[in-house]
Each structure stands twice: as structure tokens, then as C-alpha cells.
Design a protein around this motif. Structure first.
Motif, PDB file in Angstrom:
ATOM      1  N   LEU A 237       0.820  -1.212   0.000  1.00 19.00           N
ATOM      2  CA  LEU A 237       0.000   0.000   0.000  1.00 19.00           C
ATOM      3  C   LEU A 237       0.855   1.264   0.000  1.00 19.00           C
ATOM      4  CD1 LEU A 237      -2.818  -1.012   2.513  1.00 19.00           C
ATOM      5  CD2 LEU A 237      -2.898  -1.035   0.013  1.00 19.00           C
ATOM      6  N   ASN A 238       2.174   1.105   0.147  1.00 25.47           N
ATOM      7  CA  ASN A 238       3.064   2.268   0.077  1.00 25.47           C
ATOM      8  C   ASN A 238       2.878   2.979  -1.261  1.00 25.47           C
ATOM      9  OD1 ASN A 238       4.132  -0.016   1.613  1.00 25.47           O
ATOM     10  ND2 ASN A 238       5.835   1.323   2.126  1.00 25.47           N
ATOM     11  N   LYS A 239       3.032   4.287  -1.251  1.00 27.34           N
ATOM     12  CA  LYS A 239       2.884   5.058  -2.489  1.00 27.34           C
ATOM     13  C   LYS A 239       3.995   4.680  -3.456  1.00 27.34           C
ATOM     14  CE  LYS A 239       2.244   9.785  -4.201  1.00 27.34           C
ATOM     15  NZ  LYS A 239       0.974   9.468  -4.836  1.00 27.34           N
ATOM     16  N   GLY A 240       3.617   4.398  -4.687  1.00 29.07           N
ATOM     17  CA  GLY A 240       4.583   4.014  -5.694  1.00 29.07           C
ATOM     18  C   GLY A 240       5.188   5.206  -6.409  1.00 29.07           C
ATOM     19  N   ASN A 241       6.042   4.913  -7.363  1.00 26.09           N
ATOM     20  CA  ASN A 241       6.682   5.966  -8.139  1.00 26.09           C
ATOM     21  C   ASN A 241       5.671   6.608  -9.088  1.00 26.09           C
ATOM     22  OD1 ASN A 241       9.182   5.281  -7.018  1.00 26.09           O
ATOM     23  ND2 ASN A 241       9.579   3.770  -8.607  1.00 26.09           N
ATOM     24  N   GLU A 242       5.670   7.940  -9.124  1.00 18.33           N
ATOM     25  CA  GLU A 242       4.809   8.644 -10.059  1.00 18.33           C
ATOM     26  C   GLU A 242       5.537   8.794 -11.387  1.00 18.33           C
ATOM     27  OE1 GLU A 242       3.587  12.309  -8.268  1.00 18.33           O
ATOM     28  OE2 GLU A 242       1.976  11.337  -7.131  1.00 18.33           O
ATOM     29  N   LEU A 243       4.890   8.344 -12.454  1.00 21.69           N
ATOM     30  CA  LEU A 243       5.453   8.430 -13.795  1.00 21.69           C
ATOM     31  C   LEU A 243       4.534   9.284 -14.657  1.00 21.69           C
ATOM     32  CD1 LEU A 243       6.373   4.668 -14.254  1.00 21.69           C
ATOM     33  CD2 LEU A 243       7.861   6.499 -13.460  1.00 21.69           C
ATOM     34  N   GLY A 244       5.064   9.787 -15.754  1.00 19.70           N
ATOM     35  CA  GLY A 244       4.209  10.603 -16.601  1.00 19.70           C
ATOM     36  C   GLY A 244       4.964  11.261 -17.732  1.00 19.70           C
ATOM     37  N   ILE A 245       4.365  12.297 -18.265  1.00 22.30           N
ATOM     38  CA  ILE A 245       4.908  13.001 -19.416  1.00 22.30           C
ATOM     39  C   ILE A 245       5.797  14.152 -18.954  1.00 22.30           C
ATOM     40  CG2 ILE A 245       4.350  14.390 -21.444  1.00 22.30           C
ATOM     41  CD1 ILE A 245       3.642  11.469 -21.781  1.00 22.30           C
ATOM     42  N   GLY A 246       6.981  14.253 -19.532  1.00 23.27           N
ATOM     43  CA  GLY A 246       7.871  15.381 -19.270  1.00 23.27           C
ATOM     44  C   GLY A 246       8.656  15.259 -17.980  1.00 23.27           C
ATOM     45  N   LYS A 247       9.679  16.092 -17.881  1.00 21.10           N
ATOM     46  CA  LYS A 247      10.496  16.212 -16.671  1.00 21.10           C
ATOM     47  C   LYS A 247      10.697  17.691 -16.376  1.00 21.10           C
ATOM     48  CE  LYS A 247      11.822  11.883 -15.738  1.00 21.10           C
ATOM     49  NZ  LYS A 247      11.775  11.226 -14.423  1.00 21.10           N
ATOM     50  N   ILE A 248      10.928  17.988 -15.110  1.00 22.89           N
ATOM     51  CA  ILE A 248      11.262  19.348 -14.723  1.00 22.89           C
ATOM     52  C   ILE A 248      12.393  19.280 -13.706  1.00 22.89           C
ATOM     53  CG2 ILE A 248       9.456  19.431 -12.926  1.00 22.89           C
ATOM     54  CD1 ILE A 248       9.180  22.460 -13.657  1.00 22.89           C
ATOM     55  N   GLY A 249      13.378  20.149 -13.886  1.00 21.44           N
ATOM     56  CA  GLY A 249      14.531  20.141 -13.000  1.00 21.44           C
ATOM     57  C   GLY A 249      15.280  21.459 -13.086  1.00 21.44           C
ATOM     58  N   LYS A 250      16.461  21.477 -12.505  1.00 19.83           N
ATOM     59  CA  LYS A 250      17.232  22.725 -12.428  1.00 19.83           C
ATOM     60  C   LYS A 250      18.542  22.596 -13.176  1.00 19.83           C
ATOM     61  CE  LYS A 250      15.351  23.892  -7.881  1.00 19.83           C
ATOM     62  NZ  LYS A 250      15.662  24.097  -6.439  1.00 19.83           N
ATOM     63  N   LEU A 251      18.953  23.719 -13.756  1.00 22.21           N
ATOM     64  CA  LEU A 251      20.282  23.802 -14.353  1.00 22.21           C
ATOM     65  C   LEU A 251      21.317  23.948 -13.247  1.00 22.21           C
ATOM     66  CD1 LEU A 251      19.397  26.371 -17.153  1.00 22.21           C
ATOM     67  CD2 LEU A 251      19.944  23.945 -17.522  1.00 22.21           C
ATOM     68  N   ALA A 252      22.540  23.565 -13.544  1.00 18.53           N
ATOM     69  CA  ALA A 252      23.606  23.695 -12.543  1.00 18.53           C
ATOM     70  C   ALA A 252      23.835  25.162 -12.167  1.00 18.53           C
ATOM     71  CB  ALA A 252      24.901  23.077 -13.074  1.00 18.53           C
ATOM     72  N   LYS A 253      23.615  26.061 -13.128  1.00 15.32           N
ATOM     73  CA  LYS A 253      23.743  27.499 -12.844  1.00 15.32           C
ATOM     74  C   LYS A 253      22.715  28.257 -13.669  1.00 15.32           C
ATOM     75  CE  LYS A 253      27.280  28.526 -16.371  1.00 15.32           C
ATOM     76  NZ  LYS A 253      26.542  29.576 -17.074  1.00 15.32           N
ATOM     77  N   GLU A 254      22.364  29.424 -13.195  1.00 16.55           N
ATOM     78  CA  GLU A 254      21.444  30.266 -13.957  1.00 16.55           C
ATOM     79  C   GLU A 254      22.075  30.691 -15.271  1.00 16.55           C
ATOM     80  OE1 GLU A 254      19.868  33.591 -11.879  1.00 16.55           O
ATOM     81  OE2 GLU A 254      18.784  32.376 -10.402  1.00 16.55           O
ATOM     82  N   MET A 255      21.249  30.818 -16.297  1.00 16.08           N
ATOM     83  CA  MET A 255      21.724  31.275 -17.603  1.00 16.08           C
ATOM     84  C   MET A 255      20.823  32.382 -18.109  1.00 16.08           C
ATOM     85  SD  MET A 255      22.457  27.662 -19.581  1.00 16.08           S
ATOM     86  CE  MET A 255      23.504  26.376 -18.887  1.00 16.08           C
ATOM     87  N   ASP A 256      21.400  33.313 -18.860  1.00 21.50           N
ATOM     88  CA  ASP A 256      20.525  34.264 -19.540  1.00 21.50           C
ATOM     89  C   ASP A 256      19.959  33.556 -20.769  1.00 21.50           C
ATOM     90  OD1 ASP A 256      22.369  34.446 -21.695  1.00 21.50           O
ATOM     91  OD2 ASP A 256      23.372  36.171 -20.799  1.00 21.50           O
TER      92      ASP A 256
END
Length: 373
Positions: A237-256
Motif C-alpha cells: 500500500l506504500n505510495k509508488g513511483n509517479e510516472l508521466g509526461i515530461g520532466k522538470i529540474g534545475k540547471l547547474a547554474k542560472e543562464m541568460d
């Protein structure tokens, strides 16, 4: 000793990685042309099944094409061999080439297309952009003689069992005494036919997503010395991994914006792309969606993305995104071509680990229909 895999086995390995049940409703994945009931000496991974791709497969003596985009996306009313689509089907049948499509199931699966795209953009701390599927968890309990405890533990861990948060190879072990009587026709690893045998055993327990259950069980049995393995599987009954469309994350540093556009160009080996400029001067949090990303503009905004990398953005949707302040880098649908290289690696590893000599190649053709002049 090496051997040639048949089509059914190859597709079972593919579907172990990207199960059909993960596909979006109505997506025409699976067998499209031909038969899987035959030996396959050579597999070609392609993004699209166009006539020149089929010619490439014929020239390369390919038996099976695994494509990301379905050849038969819409129902056919006729097969007219004077048309390109008709010629494609005619050539496939004449040369006994099977076509199988893995589309949104390959997008959704945890280590699939959108994960490859995020890795190519060097995004960190990624999560699913739009959840479409929860990969239920199951617990494996397997009884192992103490002589093979570490071998079996490593096998199931290497196959993907035992991931909890940022920890891998998580297991629990308890000890006990196993009993069994080998009957007529058996070749027991321990004991003799007709005699009750007692041996020290350990019970190894670990959790895993249901989607990799078959591959973990296969790895466990391969490492286990018994010809009949005693094991249990329990739904959790433990919550499983959520899968789906697309990914969102962070760059190592900000870029213009210009830095980021150059970063995307370099990541995907493209010289030109379309950009919808948002309100922010710098970009740190990035969403990526392979293929047509029009449906995920507002999801990206709600998840706090500074920019969305995708393809096929419509004119009016571009206006909406711009008004809301979201930068969109339309790198084209064809960036999904990364799946040729990455899926080749997956299938090669699976086949080689089982001592099959079936060859896996990438289609070398670029099927992007757009030319920038």
C-alpha cells in the motif's frame, strides 16, 4: 554459447523496460506490421518509419524495426501501393520486416525518452512534469542457501529492486532452516532424491516497482542455485513511483536567454530553433517534453518553470505562454531522436546479458521534415 533471439523475446525485453500499460489511452502502440514469431538476427531502432527508413532496413537486412512514432497512427481505409504509405507496407511485407511501435509508454517509463532529454540538458533534481501513472510497489521475499546470499542480493539490486529514496540495494535478511524432499526426475543442488533435506537458508526481502518485477525475478532466478526457487511477492500500500509526461529540474547554474538557447542547441546538435521569450531575464528551472508540448504550457508554469523545451508549439499557444511569462524553446519534435541511441543501449545490454547474438543498430537517417532556408 550465443543464440539468436526471436521477436517475442525481444519485445518482452522492451516491454519490461517500457510496459504497454503505461501508454496514453488511444495510443496505437505495439505490433504494426508483420509477425514476432520468427528469429531476429538484426533489430533497427528508428524514430519514424518512412519509405527511406524501410529502404535502409532492407539494405541492412533488418528483421525488426522498433520505432517511436507509430507507422499506423490513424486507421487505414485502403493500402494503395502507388502512395508512399502503401509502398512502405508493401516493402515491409515483401521483405518480411516486422514493425513494432513504442510511443508514449517509452515517454512515460521512468528511464525513457523524457528522462534521456532531461539528462541531455543536464538537468538536476528532476521530477515528473505531468503524472499519468503510478507504478505500484511490490515486495519480493526469496529463500536462498547461505552460500549464494550475496550473489542473489546483488542480482536483484542490480536489476533495480531495493530503491528507497536516494538509496539503492536496500534489503532485509533473516535466517532459518529450509526443508525439502527432491522427488523423482529432479536434479537438486543440495540433497538426494527421496531424502528429506535440511539446509541453512536466508530470506532476502526487498521492494521494487511492479513495472520491473519480471526483470528482477529473472535476474534472481539466474543467480539462484536451485532449480525450483521458493519466493513470494506481496502487493504494498506504500505510495509508488509517479510516472508521466515530461520532466522538470534545475540547471547547474542560472543562464541568460542566449546562454540557454546555445545550451539547448549544443545538447541536441541543432543550429536553429524557435524561441518564445518570457518575462524572466535568467533561466534556472526548466521543463522538457519530447514531441508536441502544447498541452504542458500551463503545467510548466504551475510547477515554477522558467522555460519549457519542447516542439510543435502553435501560434496562439505561443502568445498565451508569452503573456504568462514562460519562455519556450521550440527545439522541434525531432529531438526525440535521442531514443535511437539510448534504446539501442538498453536492448543490447538485455540481449548480451542473456547470451543472444542478435544485433541492434540505429537508423542513421534524419527524418526531421523541416528545412531552414
Amino acid at each position: 554459447m550465443s543464440r539468436t533471439a526471436n521477436g517475442q523475446l525481444i519485445i518482452s525485453l522492451l516491454e519490461g523496460f517500457a510496459p504497454k500499460k503505461m501508454a496514453m489511452e488511444g495510443d496505437p502502440i505495439g505490433l504494426q506490421v508483420g509477425s514476432l514469431n520468427k528469429p531476429v538476427k538484426k533489430v533497427m531502432i528508428a524514430l519514424d518509419v518512412l519509405e527511406n527508413v524501410v529502404d535502409e532496413a532492407i539494405h541492412g537486412e533488418v528483421d525488426l524495426i522498433i520505432a517511436h512514432h507509430p507507422l499506423l497512427y490513424r486507421p487505414l481505409k485502403r493500402i494503395d501501393t502507388s502512395t508512399s504509405k502503401g509502398r512502405v507496407i508493401e516493402k515491409l511485407i515483401k521483405h518480411d520486416i516486422t514493425v513494432y511501435a513504442a510511443h508514449t509508454n517509452l515517454d512515460v517509463t521512468a528511464l525513457g525518452v523524457n528522462n534521456w532529454l532531461a539528462d541531455q540538458l543536464q538537468l538536476m533534481d528532476t521530477e515528473v512534469l505531468s503524472t499519468t501513472y503510478e507504478d505500484k510497489l511490490v515486495k519480493l521475499s526469496v529463500f536462498v542457501p547461505i552460500t549464494h546470499e550475496e550473489k542473489v542480493r546483488q542480482a536483484i539490486g542490480n536489476a533495480g529492486a531495493g530503491h528507497i529514496g536516494n538509496y539503492s540495494h536496500c534489503t532485509f535478511t533473516s535466517s532459518g532452516m529450509g526443508t525439502f524432499t527432491p522427488l523423482e526426475g529432479t536434479s537438486p543442488f543440495i540433497g538426494k532424491q527421496g531424502q528429506l533435506e535440511q539446509t541453512e537458508e536466508v530470506k532476502i526481502e526487498s521492494i521494487m516497482p511492479e513495472s520491473i518485477r519480471k526483470s528482477v525475478i529473472s535476474a534472481m532466478k539466474k543467480a539462484h542455485p536451485y532449480e525450483e526457487v521458493a519466493y513470494d511477492l506481496y502487493p504494498l500500500l506504500n505510495k509508488g513511483n509517479e510516472l508521466g509526461i515530461g520532466k522538470i529540474g534545475k540547471l547547474a547554474k542560472e543562464m541568460d536567454l542566449q546562454e540557454f538557447v546555445d545550451h539547448v542547441k549544443k545538447a541536441f546538435g541543432i543550429s536553429r530553433l524557435r524561441v518564445i521569450k518570457g518575462h524572466k531575464d535568467s533561466i534556472k528551472k526548466v521543463a522538457v517534453v519530447g514531441g508536441d508540448g502544447n498541452k504542458y504550457i500551463y503545467t510548466s508554469l504551475h510547477k515554477g518553470a522558467d522555460a519549457l523545451v519542447t516542439g510543435d508549439i502553435y501560434y496562439h499557444n505561443a502568445h498565451d505562454a508569452q503573456e504568462e511569462g514562460l519562455t519556450i524553446v521550440d527545439a522541434g519534435h525531432h529531438i526525440e531522436g535521442i531514443m535511437k541511441r539510448e534504446l539501442k543501449k538498453v536492448l543490447e545490454d538485455e540481449l548480451q546479458s542473456r547470451n543472444y547474438d542478435t544485433v541492434v543498430i540505429e537508423s542513421e537517417l534524419i527524418t526531421d521534415p523541416f528545412t531552414y532556408m
